[in-house]
Design an enzyme around this catalytic site. Structure first.
Site, PDB file in Angstrom:
ATOM      1  N   HIS A   1      55.482   0.233   0.294  1.00 15.86           N
ATOM      2  CA  HIS A   1      56.419   0.939   1.166  1.00 15.86           C
ATOM      3  C   HIS A   1      57.474   1.616   0.282  1.00 15.86           C
ATOM      4  O   HIS A   1      57.971   1.015  -0.672  1.00 15.86           O
ATOM      5  CB  HIS A   1      57.167  -0.027   2.092  1.00 15.86           C
ATOM      6  CG  HIS A   1      56.329  -0.629   3.176  1.00 15.86           C
ATOM      7  ND1 HIS A   1      55.036  -0.270   3.445  1.00 15.86           N
ATOM      8  CD2 HIS A   1      56.646  -1.588   4.093  1.00 15.86           C
ATOM      9  CE1 HIS A   1      54.590  -0.974   4.479  1.00 15.86           C
ATOM     10  NE2 HIS A   1      55.545  -1.786   4.882  1.00 15.86           N
TER      11      HIS A   1
ATOM     12  N   GLY B   1      43.061 -12.518   6.229  1.00 14.51           N
ATOM     13  CA  GLY B   1      43.707 -11.220   6.429  1.00 14.51           C
ATOM     14  C   GLY B   1      44.244 -10.638   5.135  1.00 14.51           C
ATOM     15  O   GLY B   1      44.131 -11.251   4.059  1.00 14.51           O
TER      16      GLY B   1
ATOM     17  N   CYS C   1      58.738  -6.695   6.120  1.00 10.24           N
ATOM     18  CA  CYS C   1      58.511  -6.153   4.767  1.00 10.24           C
ATOM     19  C   CYS C   1      59.551  -5.106   4.342  1.00 10.24           C
ATOM     20  O   CYS C   1      60.084  -5.159   3.234  1.00 10.24           O
ATOM     21  CB  CYS C   1      57.108  -5.565   4.669  1.00 10.24           C
ATOM     22  SG  CYS C   1      56.530  -4.757   6.169  1.00 10.24           S
TER      23      CYS C   1
ATOM     24  N   SER D   1      48.519  -0.830   4.848  1.00  5.72           N
ATOM     25  CA  SER D   1      48.165  -2.250   4.686  1.00  5.72           C
ATOM     26  C   SER D   1      49.081  -3.156   5.501  1.00  5.72           C
ATOM     27  O   SER D   1      48.696  -4.278   5.830  1.00  5.72           O
ATOM     28  CB  SER D   1      48.209  -2.654   3.217  1.00  5.72           C
ATOM     29  OG  SER D   1      49.463  -2.303   2.653  1.00  5.72           O
TER      30      SER D   1
HETATM   31  O1  25A Z   1      49.902  -9.821  15.990  1.00  6.13           O
HETATM   32  P1  25A Z   1      50.902  -9.023  15.154  1.00  6.13           P
HETATM   33  O2  25A Z   1      52.212  -9.768  14.937  1.00  6.13           O
HETATM   34  O3  25A Z   1      51.104  -7.639  15.644  1.00  6.13           O
HETATM   35  O4  25A Z   1      50.263  -8.894  13.706  1.00  6.13           O
HETATM   36  C1  25A Z   1      49.149  -8.072  13.478  1.00  6.13           C
HETATM   37  C2  25A Z   1      48.584  -8.217  12.114  1.00  6.13           C
HETATM   38  O5  25A Z   1      49.504  -7.685  11.140  1.00  6.13           O
HETATM   39  C3  25A Z   1      49.227  -8.295   9.901  1.00  6.13           C
HETATM   40  C4  25A Z   1      48.129  -9.316  10.108  1.00  6.13           C
HETATM   41  O6  25A Z   1      46.810  -8.672   9.989  1.00  6.13           O
HETATM   42  C5  25A Z   1      48.371  -9.628  11.575  1.00  6.13           C
HETATM   43  O7  25A Z   1      47.279 -10.302  12.150  1.00  6.13           O
HETATM   44  N1  25A Z   1      50.509  -8.823   9.473  1.00  6.13           N
HETATM   45  C6  25A Z   1      51.305  -9.726  10.019  1.00  6.13           C
HETATM   46  N2  25A Z   1      52.453  -9.842   9.370  1.00  6.13           N
HETATM   47  C7  25A Z   1      52.410  -8.967   8.368  1.00  6.13           C
HETATM   48  C8  25A Z   1      53.308  -8.584   7.329  1.00  6.13           C
HETATM   49  N3  25A Z   1      54.513  -9.121   7.185  1.00  6.13           N
HETATM   50  C9  25A Z   1      51.165  -8.335   8.432  1.00  6.13           C
HETATM   51  N4  25A Z   1      50.817  -7.423   7.577  1.00  6.13           N
HETATM   52  C10 25A Z   1      51.700  -7.112   6.601  1.00  6.13           C
HETATM   53  N5  25A Z   1      52.911  -7.653   6.473  1.00  6.13           N
HETATM   54  P2  25A Z   1      45.702  -9.046   8.892  1.00  6.13           P
HETATM   55  O8  25A Z   1      44.486  -8.289   9.184  1.00  6.13           O
HETATM   56  O9  25A Z   1      46.298  -8.982   7.528  1.00  6.13           O
HETATM   57  O10 25A Z   1      45.405 -10.581   9.139  1.00  6.13           O
HETATM   58  C11 25A Z   1      44.879 -11.052  10.262  1.00  6.13           C
HETATM   59  C12 25A Z   1      44.681 -12.574  10.001  1.00  6.13           C
HETATM   60  O11 25A Z   1      45.016 -13.280  11.184  1.00  6.13           O
HETATM   61  C13 25A Z   1      43.838 -14.004  11.582  1.00  6.13           C
HETATM   62  N6  25A Z   1      43.748 -14.120  13.016  1.00  6.13           N
HETATM   63  C14 25A Z   1      43.763 -13.141  13.925  1.00  6.13           C
HETATM   64  N7  25A Z   1      43.621 -13.619  15.159  1.00  6.13           N
HETATM   65  C15 25A Z   1      43.525 -14.943  15.044  1.00  6.13           C
HETATM   66  C16 25A Z   1      43.598 -15.272  13.664  1.00  6.13           C
HETATM   67  N8  25A Z   1      43.502 -16.512  13.236  1.00  6.13           N
HETATM   68  C17 25A Z   1      43.340 -17.474  14.168  1.00  6.13           C
HETATM   69  N9  25A Z   1      43.256 -17.260  15.479  1.00  6.13           N
HETATM   70  C18 25A Z   1      43.330 -16.019  15.964  1.00  6.13           C
HETATM   71  N10 25A Z   1      43.250 -15.803  17.285  1.00  6.13           N
HETATM   72  C19 25A Z   1      42.708 -13.205  11.036  1.00  6.13           C
HETATM   73  O12 25A Z   1      41.533 -13.970  10.933  1.00  6.13           O
HETATM   74  C20 25A Z   1      43.224 -12.779   9.691  1.00  6.13           C
HETATM   75  O13 25A Z   1      43.117 -13.851   8.785  1.00  6.13           O
HETATM   76  P3  25A Z   1      40.162 -13.375  11.559  1.00  6.13           P
HETATM   77  O14 25A Z   1      39.165 -14.480  11.328  1.00  6.13           O
HETATM   78  O15 25A Z   1      40.417 -12.945  12.951  1.00  6.13           O
HETATM   79  O16 25A Z   1      39.822 -12.093  10.745  1.00  6.13           O
HETATM   80  C21 25A Z   1      38.848 -12.134   9.727  1.00  6.13           C
HETATM   81  C22 25A Z   1      38.537 -10.758   9.294  1.00  6.13           C
HETATM   82  O17 25A Z   1      38.210  -9.968  10.447  1.00  6.13           O
HETATM   83  C23 25A Z   1      39.015  -8.793  10.527  1.00  6.13           C
HETATM   84  N11 25A Z   1      39.321  -8.582  11.945  1.00  6.13           N
HETATM   85  C24 25A Z   1      40.452  -8.895  12.559  1.00  6.13           C
HETATM   86  N12 25A Z   1      40.406  -8.550  13.836  1.00  6.13           N
HETATM   87  C25 25A Z   1      39.193  -8.023  14.054  1.00  6.13           C
HETATM   88  C26 25A Z   1      38.487  -8.040  12.849  1.00  6.13           C
HETATM   89  N13 25A Z   1      37.239  -7.605  12.745  1.00  6.13           N
HETATM   90  C27 25A Z   1      36.666  -7.098  13.842  1.00  6.13           C
HETATM   91  N14 25A Z   1      37.287  -7.048  15.033  1.00  6.13           N
HETATM   92  C28 25A Z   1      38.528  -7.495  15.188  1.00  6.13           C
HETATM   93  N15 25A Z   1      39.137  -7.459  16.383  1.00  6.13           N
HETATM   94  C29 25A Z   1      40.205  -9.118   9.726  1.00  6.13           C
HETATM   95  O18 25A Z   1      40.739  -7.960   9.174  1.00  6.13           O
HETATM   96  C30 25A Z   1      39.718 -10.065   8.671  1.00  6.13           C
HETATM   97  O19 25A Z   1      39.251  -9.326   7.554  1.00  6.13           O
HETATM   98  O1  L14 Z   2      56.209  -8.101   9.706  1.00  8.31           O
HETATM   99  O2  L14 Z   2      53.198  -2.168   9.083  1.00  8.31           O
HETATM  100  O3  L14 Z   2      56.983  -7.452  11.625  1.00  8.31           O
HETATM  101  O4  L14 Z   2      52.269  -2.341  11.037  1.00  8.31           O
HETATM  102  C1  L14 Z   2      54.609  -5.795  11.843  1.00  8.31           C
HETATM  103  C2  L14 Z   2      53.903  -4.467  11.714  1.00  8.31           C
HETATM  104  C3  L14 Z   2      54.846  -5.882   9.328  1.00  8.31           C
HETATM  105  C4  L14 Z   2      54.237  -4.566   9.200  1.00  8.31           C
HETATM  106  C5  L14 Z   2      56.195  -7.339  10.680  1.00  8.31           C
HETATM  107  C6  L14 Z   2      53.012  -2.754  10.159  1.00  8.31           C
HETATM  108  C7  L14 Z   2      55.234  -6.239  10.644  1.00  8.31           C
HETATM  109  C8  L14 Z   2      53.694  -4.009  10.382  1.00  8.31           C
END
Ligand code: 25A
Ligand code: L14
Length: 342
Positions: free
Chosen positions: A248, A17, A135, A165
């Protein structure tokens, strides 16, 4: 950095991610003492190869048995994955540093910004988990800490201007696509956000709550109080998504307990850990999202007194949301942990 040259086995859950990728970079840039690095993600990413220190590492499935031998597990794959897999990492003997919102408000789990409350890391012993704050909260508190220590803080009024992002890799692609479609006179499609984000401002980050605020806004209220260990601070926030890729920006209005001048705040910012003062109006120097991308510092400027109240100060605070807002803060927690709390 490491005691007696010891090296650690590190896992990154969510390695593919936006934040996970930055974690790899930050480990390299800060020369973190890594022995083995294990990259974990969903089924979609298994077998994907990522280079680290001259070696090609293969992404493995995030599962309950993926953590054997791991000392430090950095999680950034969303709250649900943290709830499902962090306990397994702890059971395998790792300390978990979790970037999701899953554990932040658990009173038994420390919520840490190393420049602000490193002492809280000591509480990791209870559950083996240390939470990384939101963040927007992290960068604001780095700037506020010296002011809190000097004159105390009574109330904060915040407006944020947040980069896409933060939502992850898919949102970065969505803004890209909309900008291209606009330039080619095509219809712009929205799927990650409910409306077009290109050339727009959405007063909506994370979901809405019954009180009319968003979760993102209430994270700033609740996490600030927890990290500052003060439930009395008045805090109100409006969080806005803007068409910026990285960084941000925040307008922070502060009511302090006793008077502090703008000049004194500038002086504090010069010496504040993690802060870079960017405030030279004659030369049009003020913090910009385009200047913070890729940097470790939080930029602070536009420092001025708010004459509408007795003890008021305004700041403009800008930081890379993926670095200080997520990956860098997590790695700094790991550094403090291995240096002082292991
Ligand atoms: O669930 P939440 O809490 O709402 O969080 C949502 C997302 O916010 C980001 C992060 O997204 C998170 O998943 N995030 C969280 N905290 C953050 C913060 N403090 C934050 N961003 C900023 N500040 P992300 O895209 O950066 O990272 C996602 C990662 O999580 C892995 N993942 C997702 N589901 C998973 C999983 N790993 C294990 N098991 C699961 N069930 C994800 O891996 C990625 O590493 P991946 O293999 O799923 O994704 C690989 C590439 O594919 C893209 N992708 C993601 N979803 C889809 C997709 N492509 C097509 N279809 C999709 N549905 C990803 O972008 C990645 O490039
Ligand atoms: O860390 O910008 O709680 O969409 C969840 C959503 C971080 C950023 C967190 C976004 C976030 C976020």
């Amino acid at each position: 950095m490491s005691k007696n040259g010891k090296k650690f086995n590190v896992a990154i859950a969510g390695a593919t991610g936006a934040v996970g990728g930055a974690m790899l970079d930050v480990l390299k840039r800060r020369d973190f003492p890594v022995n083995e690095l294990r990259l974990l993600a969903s089924k979609r990413s298994i077998g994907k190869k990522i280079a680290f220190n001259g070696k090609e590492l293969e992404v493995q499935l995030l599962s309950t048995d993926a953590f054997e031998g791991i000392d430090i597990a950095l999680f950034s794959a969303g709250a649900e994955r943290s709830l499902n897999f962090a306990p397994a990492a702890v059971a395998a003997g790792a300390v978990v540093i979790d970037n999701s919102s899953a554990y932040r408000m658990d009173p038994e789990i420390p919520l840490v910004v190393p420049e602000v409350n490193p002492h809280a890391i000591a509480q990791h012993k209870k559950h083996g988990i240390i939470a990384n704050p939101n963040c927007s909260t992290i960068q604001m508190l780095v700037a506020l800490k010296p002011i809190l220590d000097k004159v105390g803080i009574k109330r904060l009024v915040i407006s944020t201007y947040q980069a896409v992002s933060g939502t992850g890799a898919k949102a970065i692609q969505e803004l890209d696509q909309q900008v291209k479609d606009y330039a080619e006179n095509k219809e712009m499609k929205a799927s990650v956000y409910p409306y077009q984000i290109a050339f727009n401002c959405l007063p909506h980050i994370d979901s809405f709550l019954d009180n009319g605020y968003t979760k993102e806004e209430m994270k700033m209220v609740n996490e600030t109080r927890k990290i500052f260990e003060d439930d009395q601070i008045g805090i109100t926030a409006t969080a806005v998504r803007v068409p910026v890729y990285y960084g941000h920006s925040e307008s922070v209005n502060i009511e302090t307990n006793t008077k502090i001048t703008a000049a004194e705040v500038k002086e504090l910012m010069v010496n504040a850990p993690g802060v870079k003062l960017v405030d030279d109006l004659n030369n049009l120097k003020y913090p910009l999202a385009t200047d913070c991308a890729g940097k470790f510092e939080t930029l602070v400027g536009r420092i001025r007194e708010d004459d509408s109240i007795d003890n008021g100060i305004n700041l403009w605070v800008v930081s890379d949301n993926i670095l200080k807002g997520a990956a860098l803060n997590a790695v700094q927690i790991a550094e403090t942990f291995i240096a002082d709390y292991k």
